[in-house]
Design a protein around this motif. Sequence first.
Motif, PDB file in Angstrom:
ATOM      1  N   HIS A  24       4.207   6.622  -0.806  1.00 15.37           N
ATOM      2  CA  HIS A  24       4.671   7.041   0.512  1.00 15.37           C
ATOM      3  C   HIS A  24       6.113   6.553   0.703  1.00 15.37           C
TER       4      HIS A  24
ATOM      5  N   ASP B  19       0.824  -1.207   0.000  1.00 14.80           N
ATOM      6  CA  ASP B  19       0.000   0.000   0.000  1.00 14.80           C
ATOM      7  C   ASP B  19       0.860   1.260   0.000  1.00 14.80           C
TER       8      ASP B  19
ATOM      9  N   GLY C 115      -2.726   7.597  -5.429  1.00 19.33           N
ATOM     10  CA  GLY C 115      -2.731   6.149  -5.265  1.00 19.33           C
ATOM     11  C   GLY C 115      -3.352   5.486  -6.485  1.00 19.33           C
TER      12      GLY C 115
ATOM     13  N   GLY D  62       0.658   4.099  -2.783  1.00 24.95           N
ATOM     14  CA  GLY D  62       0.331   5.460  -2.373  1.00 24.95           C
ATOM     15  C   GLY D  62       1.471   6.447  -2.497  1.00 24.95           C
TER      16      GLY D  62
END
Length: 257
Positions: A141, A135, A253, A139
């Motif tokens: 990140h 994830d 995302g 995303g």
Amino acid sequence: MRLPSVGGLFAPLLPLFDRRPLVPDLAALAALAAARELRNAAGRRIAFVAPPADGLDYETRIWLTGEVATRPDNWHDFFNALVWFAFPNTKATLNARHAELLRQAPAVRCRERDTLTHFDECGVVVVACDPEMLDLVRGFHWRRLFWERRADLAQGLRCLVFGHATYEQLLRPFRGLTAKAVLHQVTPDWLDQSPAAQVAAVDRLLAADFAVGRYREPRVWQPLPLLGLPGVTPENENAAYYDDQWQFRPGRGRCPV
């Protein structure tokens, strides 16, 4: 030449060499082929040959004859050949799909062929047992993934490079080097397999996905800035390295692949 370590990203190719020197020539490939039998999806034996001058399309030649046009003393083509050895099922499946699309529309370079080529050149498979890691990639990140969860990456995530252009670029990594990733969640015991078993499993997985046409649009690939991975460059041993938003870009995302 010795392969650089770059965070273990050359791992899928290392079993091909043992003590052999890394030399980008046809003789080296012939030596590898003598110990391994490669075939395309039509059952024809793969051979790496100097590019013929008859004008036959690259992918069509592989499909019809098994011959992969390979320029001597060329790292790009050499790594392409090595990926045939490391991921034989996926390479054969990609070639079969290119050949089929060419038969359907020989004069048109379609979007699906572009998508296949993007992965063939720059693809990487990211597998992790912790869904949060995947994830974080989806995303964008990057600081959270590469720095805050740095200690977890070695145990819980693997990046298996497929793209031959990416292997060539990893000989001299540069700021902004980005691969096109597919993401897969696995069980913890999957990561306990030997590196060779992991590569073989990914090869089967990719081949099955490409065979059913799972990837047809360029947007399915998830950007992955490779220089964020620990060990790829000594510069990323400092948290401030991840402040570089030109390289570690925020983004929307994307849907899971």
